[in-house]
Scaffold this motif. Structure first.
Motif, short mmCIF file in Angstrom:
data_model
loop_
_atom_site.label_atom_id
_atom_site.label_comp_id
_atom_site.label_asym_id
_atom_site.label_seq_id
_atom_site.Cartn_x
_atom_site.Cartn_y
_atom_site.Cartn_z
N VAL A 156 28.85 77.16 52.64
CA VAL A 156 30.15 77.31 53.28
C VAL A 156 30.98 76.06 53.00
N PRO A 157 32.20 76.22 52.52
CA PRO A 157 33.04 75.04 52.23
C PRO A 157 33.28 74.19 53.47
N SER A 158 33.34 72.88 53.25
CA SER A 158 33.62 71.97 54.37
C SER A 158 35.12 71.88 54.65
N ILE A 159 35.94 72.30 53.70
CA ILE A 159 37.38 72.30 53.88
C ILE A 159 37.97 73.47 53.10
N TRP A 160 39.03 74.04 53.64
CA TRP A 160 39.75 75.13 52.96
C TRP A 160 41.11 74.62 52.56
N LEU A 161 41.46 74.82 51.32
CA LEU A 161 42.78 74.50 50.81
C LEU A 161 43.54 75.81 50.69
N VAL A 162 44.50 76.03 51.56
CA VAL A 162 45.25 77.29 51.61
C VAL A 162 46.62 77.03 51.01
N LEU A 163 46.89 77.70 49.89
CA LEU A 163 48.12 77.45 49.14
C LEU A 163 48.93 78.73 49.01
N ASP A 164 50.23 78.59 49.14
CA ASP A 164 51.12 79.73 49.05
C ASP A 164 52.16 79.48 47.96
N GLU A 165 52.14 80.30 46.94
CA GLU A 165 53.11 80.28 45.85
C GLU A 165 53.19 78.93 45.12
N VAL A 166 52.04 78.38 44.78
CA VAL A 166 52.01 77.20 43.91
C VAL A 166 51.99 77.75 42.49
N VAL A 167 53.16 77.80 41.86
CA VAL A 167 53.29 78.48 40.57
C VAL A 167 53.05 77.54 39.38
N ASP A 168 53.16 76.25 39.58
CA ASP A 168 52.98 75.31 38.48
C ASP A 168 51.49 74.96 38.35
N PRO A 169 50.88 75.23 37.19
CA PRO A 169 49.45 74.93 37.03
C PRO A 169 49.12 73.44 37.14
N GLN A 170 50.05 72.58 36.76
CA GLN A 170 49.83 71.14 36.91
C GLN A 170 49.74 70.76 38.40
#
Length: 85
Positions: A29-43
């Motif tokens: 189970v991950p120790s942290i969740w990174l929740v991202l919305d509409e990050v369109v730039d791959p960089q």
């Protein structure tokens, strides 16, 4: 220089299969969740993954939208400096 990294396929889970923190205290189970919305730039996506990884969170769960988000591509992997793998 002179190194080659071979990586496997990334596996995706549906939102209903994401474990709740109180359900399972196992190591998978991950120790942290990174929740991202509409990050369109791959960089930018790679930079966010790299930052989360190098700030001490080795097991990271990443939740992104299926629409209007950068897919996990070689550009994201390069920008993440290995954190995507």
């Amino acid at each position: 220089q002179g190194f080659v990294l071979r990586c496997g396929k990334l596996f995706f889970e549906s939102l209903s299969r994401i474990p709740r923190p109180d359900e399972n205290d196992g190591e998978d189970v991950p120790s942290i969740w990174l929740v991202l919305d509409e990050v369109v730039d791959p960089q930018n996506l790679g930079a966010l993954l790299r930052s989360a990884y190098f700030l001490g969170q080795r097991r990271i769960g990443v939740l992104v939208c299926s629409k209007n988000s950068a897919p996990p591509t070689p550009v994201v992997s390069a920008a993440s400096a290995g954190a995507l793998e």
